[in-house]
Write a protein that holds these residues in place. Structure first.
Motif: not given
Ligand SMILES: N[C@@H](CCC(=O)N[C@@H](CS)C(=O)NCC(=O)O)C(=O)O
Length: 210
Positions: A12, A14, A17, A36-37, A41, A53-56, A67-68, A105, A114
């Protein structure tokens, strides 16, 4: 010598970066290409590191940073920067860097792109909201047009040298193109300049392997 750096996430804007910043800084790192998804995660191994559960996510020794924007700013502070990169030397320079990073951001990423992503591309998950999508697109364009002259002034946002702000900006501009938004002239020229950087090209190959 190992830097004890592990980056989680590919695929993605994010996740691109931190790959880009790590490569720009010439740092060796391990990476876990989870997406993601994909269910990856939500695995216990990753949830122990980031329960949201968010990347990166970056691990540097025992430090865990999500947080990227926070990750790339941390990397810029924690490791020596090559001469071609911007280093804030005082509070005023740090304020200029922060101003760009927070603007990108909050106004371009979270409030605009987003929203489009959630309610257009991912409407099956977050609900269809055409009015919100149109408003987010027009808010993005309004903000970009307002800064277009500033973007054209110098090669990078803070002068001659690349900073975390440029990494955030370029990834947002590329993302905007995938949402069929047309960049104003200054932003389009900026995008063309910055996207030529070898570290960016290398990061793209790592982040989008297919
Ligand atoms: N504000 C966060 C956003 C992170 C984010 O939303 N990541 C999404 C992918 S772009 C994610 O990990 N989704 C995975 C999930 O919910 O399983 C950043 O900039 O790192």
């Amino acid at each position: 010598m190992s830097n004890d750096l592990t980056l989680w996430g590919v695929g993605t804007s994010r996740t691109l970066r931190p790959h880009w910043m790590l490569i720009e800084l010439g740092l060796d790192y391990e990476y876990k290409p989870i997406r993601s998804r994909s269910g990856e995660t939500l695995r216990p191994e990753f949830l122990r590191i980031n329960p949201r559960h968010k990347i990166p996510v970056l691990q540097h020794g025992s430090l865990v940073v999500s947080e990227s924007a926070a990750i790339i700013n941390y990397l810029g502070e924690a490791f020596p920067k090559p001469e071609r990169m911007f280093v804030p030397r005082d509070a005023a320079e740090r304020a200029r860097l922060n101003e760009w990073c927070y603007f990108i951001m909050t106004e371009l990423d979270a409030t605009s792109l987003y929203v489009v992503r959630r309610h257009e591309g991912l409407k099956h998950l977050y609900g269809e909201a055409p009015t919100a999508v149109e408003a987010a697109k027009s808010y993005f364009m309004h903000n970009l047009e307002a800064i277009d002259a500033r973007i054209s002034n110098a090669p990078c946002l803070l002068g001659d040298k690349l900073s975390a702000a440029d990494i955030l900006m370029l990834t947002c501009l590329e993302w905007a193109l995938t949402c069929s938004l047309q960049l104003p002239n200054g932003a389009a020229a900026y995008r063309e300049r910055i996207a030529k950087r070898p570290a960016y090209r290398a990061a793209l190959a790592k982040n989008f392997p297919n």
